[in-house]
Design a protein around this motif. Structure first.
Motif, short mmCIF file in Angstrom:
data_model
loop_
_atom_site.label_atom_id
_atom_site.label_comp_id
_atom_site.label_asym_id
_atom_site.label_seq_id
_atom_site.Cartn_x
_atom_site.Cartn_y
_atom_site.Cartn_z
N SER A 238 -33.48 -12.23 20.34
CA SER A 238 -33.52 -13.69 20.39
C SER A 238 -34.96 -14.20 20.33
O SER A 238 -35.23 -15.25 19.73
CB SER A 238 -32.85 -14.19 21.68
N GLY B 73 -29.51 -18.05 22.32
CA GLY B 73 -29.49 -16.87 21.47
C GLY B 73 -29.51 -15.59 22.27
O GLY B 73 -28.79 -14.63 21.96
N GLU C 292 -29.61 -25.02 17.70
CA GLU C 292 -29.20 -23.72 17.17
C GLU C 292 -30.01 -23.43 15.91
O GLU C 292 -30.26 -24.34 15.11
CB GLU C 292 -27.71 -23.70 16.88
N HIS D 136 -35.94 -14.15 16.67
CA HIS D 136 -35.25 -15.25 15.97
C HIS D 136 -35.89 -16.60 16.31
O HIS D 136 -36.20 -17.40 15.42
CB HIS D 136 -33.77 -15.24 16.37
N THR D 137 -36.12 -16.86 17.58
CA THR D 137 -36.68 -18.14 18.00
C THR D 137 -38.12 -18.29 17.57
O THR D 137 -38.54 -19.37 17.12
CB THR D 137 -36.59 -18.28 19.54
N ASP E 183 -33.07 -13.38 10.02
CA ASP E 183 -31.82 -13.60 10.77
C ASP E 183 -30.72 -12.65 10.30
O ASP E 183 -29.93 -12.15 11.10
CB ASP E 183 -31.36 -15.05 10.60
N TYR F 174 -24.06 -17.03 11.34
CA TYR F 174 -25.35 -16.35 11.17
C TYR F 174 -25.43 -15.40 9.98
O TYR F 174 -26.51 -14.91 9.67
CB TYR F 174 -25.70 -15.58 12.45
#
Length: 315
Positions: free
Chosen positions: A159, A108, A183, A162-163, A202, A262
């Motif tokens: 990222s 990401g 992913e 998001h993670t 996201d 996304y």
């Protein structure tokens, strides 16, 4: 993230990446094909980085940015392809929870950095065509370094968000991810709670790193097109269009699949289709970049011939 009271609080410790096929013969064929693609991507982008570093004539902002793009592409394919190649031949296709976390974050981070970095490359073309006499003054090495560092910082920061939100979800089984890598959307579909809030996070991130950059790129190229049309001589006009066409080709092949993955609603999630689309913008885009930028670029060809001549003289 805690489970609601009364529910089973066991979590999976690893995931199984199903990949593309369970047939050993098919996997061996895929292994050879993907190995060739991976080596071609790494060698092609590595060659561009090497030529730019060795040739003093390529020490300009445009090739500095191209060098960074090649490094991003090499990093992106190396984050995913080696493990996929191992899984194609190995009986076990597992990845630890921490390994999945790390792969999702790095994939990401590099992808988001590249998404933002395309804006910097568009700005470079804008200055080169609209203000050619002030090009090196406006795009000083200090500004180039700050722009590059800023894109990397933004990519790794978004990222991380998001993670963090994705991997904080409770995963109590099953642990089979219908993908060849960890992913976000594919892993999130296994969570044993509602993921609409994470999907909204996201979506907000996608606005910052997809919609906003794409809008800036479009605006830049509208200004560039207007400037090119004012050029009376045909040869400079064609050269300007050719340079911009390379960048637009790569941008299109990157943003189109990434936007689909996304920015679509959870209801339209399709695992098989996602695998193919992710493979396209992860592997084929990285392979496309050196082909587009080298075959259409006389400076890169000239630098390559110089290196070959030096090698022959050395032998």
């Amino acid at each position: 993230m805690r489970m609601p009271p009364g529910q089973n609080q066991s979590w999976v410790s690893e995931f199984i990446l199903l990949g593309f096929s369970s047939d050993p013969t098919t996997n061996r064929i895929l292994f050879i094909a993907f190995l060739l693609l991976y080596l071609s991507s790494v060698l092609g982008n590595g060659l561009i980085v090497t030529l730019i570093c060795l040739d003093m004539h390529l020490h300009t902002p445009m090739y500095f940015f191209l060098c960074i793009l090649s490094l991003l592409d090499m990093g992106s394919v190396t984050t995913t392809m080696p493990q996929m190649l191992v899984h194609l031949l190995a009986q076990s296709q597992t990845i630890s929870f921490a390994g999945c976390w790390l792969q999702m974050y790095m994939f990401g981070a590099l992808g988001l950095t590249e998404s933002i970095f395309f804006v910097v490359m568009a700005y470079d073309r804008y200055v080169a065509i609209c203000y050619p006499l002030r090009y090196t003054v406006i795009l000083s090495w200090g500004l180039c370094t700050r722009l590059s560092a800023g894109t990397w910082a933004c990519g790794f920061f978004f990222s991380l968000i998001h993670t963090f939100f994705t991997m904080r979800l409770p995963y109590c089984g099953p642990n089979m991810v219908n993908h060849y890598l960890c992913e976000g959307p594919s892993v999130r579909s296994l969570a044993c709670m509602d993921t609409n809030l994470i999907a909204m996070v996201d979506l907000v991130i996608s606005v910052f790193v997809v919609v906003a950059p794409l809008s800036l790129i479009v605006a830049s190229y509208i200004c560039i097109a207007q400037a090119i049309l004012k050029i009376k001589s045909m040869q400079p006009r064609c050269k300007a269009f050719s340079v911009c066409a390379s960048h637009l080709t790569v941008v299109t092949f990157f943003y189109a699949p990434a936007t689909y993955i996304y920015m679509r609603p959870n209801s339209s999630y399709s695992p098989e289709q996602d695998k193919q689309i992710s493979l396209f913008y992860n592997v084929f885009t990285a392979l496309l970049n050196p082909v587009v930028y080298s075959l259409r670029n006389k400076d890169i060809k000239r630098a390559f011939l110089k290196v070959m001549q030096r090698s022959r003289l050395a032998w």
